[in-house]
Design a protein around this motif. Structure first.
Motif, PDB file in Angstrom:
ATOM      1  N   ALA A  20       0.817  -1.211   0.000  1.00 23.78           N
ATOM      2  CA  ALA A  20       0.000   0.000   0.000  1.00 23.78           C
ATOM      3  C   ALA A  20       0.855   1.267   0.000  1.00 23.78           C
ATOM      4  O   ALA A  20       0.532   2.246  -0.691  1.00 23.78           O
ATOM      5  N   GLU A  24       0.845   4.202  -2.947  1.00 25.81           N
ATOM      6  CA  GLU A  24       0.552   5.620  -2.657  1.00 25.81           C
ATOM      7  C   GLU A  24       1.740   6.508  -3.010  1.00 25.81           C
ATOM      8  O   GLU A  24       1.570   7.610  -3.534  1.00 25.81           O
ATOM      9  N   LEU A  80      -7.454   2.623   4.138  1.00 20.27           N
ATOM     10  CA  LEU A  80      -7.092   2.276   2.760  1.00 20.27           C
ATOM     11  C   LEU A  80      -8.287   2.405   1.822  1.00 20.27           C
ATOM     12  O   LEU A  80      -8.142   2.840   0.673  1.00 20.27           O
ATOM     13  N   GLY A  84      -8.275   4.800  -1.315  1.00 21.73           N
ATOM     14  CA  GLY A  84      -8.557   4.216  -2.625  1.00 21.73           C
ATOM     15  C   GLY A  84      -9.707   4.929  -3.320  1.00 21.73           C
ATOM     16  O   GLY A  84      -9.625   5.259  -4.504  1.00 21.73           O
ATOM     17  N   SER A  87      -8.583   8.314  -4.408  1.00 21.09           N
ATOM     18  CA  SER A  87      -7.677   8.218  -5.550  1.00 21.09           C
ATOM     19  C   SER A  87      -8.443   8.064  -6.858  1.00 21.09           C
ATOM     20  O   SER A  87      -8.089   8.661  -7.880  1.00 21.09           O
ATOM     21  N   VAL A 116      -1.653   5.096   5.648  1.00 13.94           N
ATOM     22  CA  VAL A 116      -1.395   3.825   4.970  1.00 13.94           C
ATOM     23  C   VAL A 116      -0.533   2.907   5.836  1.00 13.94           C
ATOM     24  O   VAL A 116      -0.721   1.688   5.859  1.00 13.94           O
ATOM     25  N   LEU A 191      -5.470  -0.063  -3.661  1.00 14.23           N
ATOM     26  CA  LEU A 191      -5.644   0.295  -2.255  1.00 14.23           C
ATOM     27  C   LEU A 191      -6.931  -0.306  -1.694  1.00 14.23           C
ATOM     28  O   LEU A 191      -6.968  -0.792  -0.556  1.00 14.23           O
ATOM     29  N   SER A 195      -7.529  -3.040   1.246  1.00 13.47           N
ATOM     30  CA  SER A 195      -8.556  -2.839   2.268  1.00 13.47           C
ATOM     31  C   SER A 195      -9.400  -4.099   2.451  1.00 13.47           C
ATOM     32  O   SER A 195      -9.674  -4.528   3.580  1.00 13.47           O
TER      33      SER A 195
END
Length: 211
Positions: A20, A24, A80, A84, A87, A116, A191, A195
């Motif tokens: 992760a 990132e 996460l 995610g 993002s 993260v 991500l 999770s």
């Protein structure tokens, strides 16, 4: 020196698999440049150093307790999943061309690195790697071994992060805005995947506990 080199290689090795933090870092490095990718890495290393200090102070046994670790799977999953989703939702935003100065806050990406890195996987790594080192150093009355091993691992992670972000910085100069958007979407999906894995581990832990 032997201990340092040994754990330097350990740090370098454990940082190489795609996790992760790596996802990132790569995303922020592509969207906003080396410094912001580095901010994520610094956030991750802040958690690493905190855990090292906790190990040194003797909290390893406490941190390894199931009722401490299990809630962290859910906390990590929530962080996460949020990163995610963000993002993917903002894949076309906060993209700074390589020849322009980014307006994004350094501390916001540093915070992402912290979020993260707060995961039981990270915690379990430090407990397992340094548990043996601690017992050895205490039995030999030489607690310096622990500090040397810690410096070695952190140095390995540091070299990995600098190398990764150097490659990302060069790649960024030849990537179009559309390509960076796609990377951001892929990073978000990864991500969210991490999770879901955290949720699976939490459910597995609950199942094992009630058996």
């Amino acid at each position: 020196m032997e201990i340092y080199l040994k754990y330097f290689l350990v740090g370098l090795t454990i940082a190489m698999p795609v996790g992760a933090i790596t996802v990132e870092m790569t995303k922020q490095g592509l969207k906003n440049g080396f410094i912001h990718g580095w901010a994520v890495g610094l956030g991750g290393m802040t958690i690493d150093l905190t855990l090292i200090i906790a190990m040194y102070l003797g909290f390893a046994s406490f941190l390894s307790l199931p009722f401490i670790q299990m809630p962290l799977w859910l906390v990590g999953a929530a962080f996460l999943a949020y990163l995610g989703y963000d993002s993917i939702k903002n894949a076309d935003k906060d993209i700074t061309p390589a020849d322009e100065k980014t307006q994004k806050s350094f501390w916001s990406t540093y915070r992402n690195g912290l979020l993260v890195a707060v995961s039981p996987g990270n915690l379990i790594f430090w407990v397992s790697v340094f548990g043996a080192v601690l017992s050895d150093s205490y039995s030999s009355n030489n607690t310096g071994n622990f500090s040397i091993a810690a410096c070695g691992v952190i140095s390995g992670i540091l070299i990995h992060d600098i190398g990764l972000l150097s490659v990302v910085s060069v790649t960024r100069t030849v990537m179009s805005r559309r390509m960076i958007q796609m990377v951001s979407v892929i990073a978000g999906i990864l991500l969210i995947g991490f999770s879901l894995y955290f949720i699976y581990e939490f459910a597995l832990g609950i199942w094992n506990y009630i058996q």
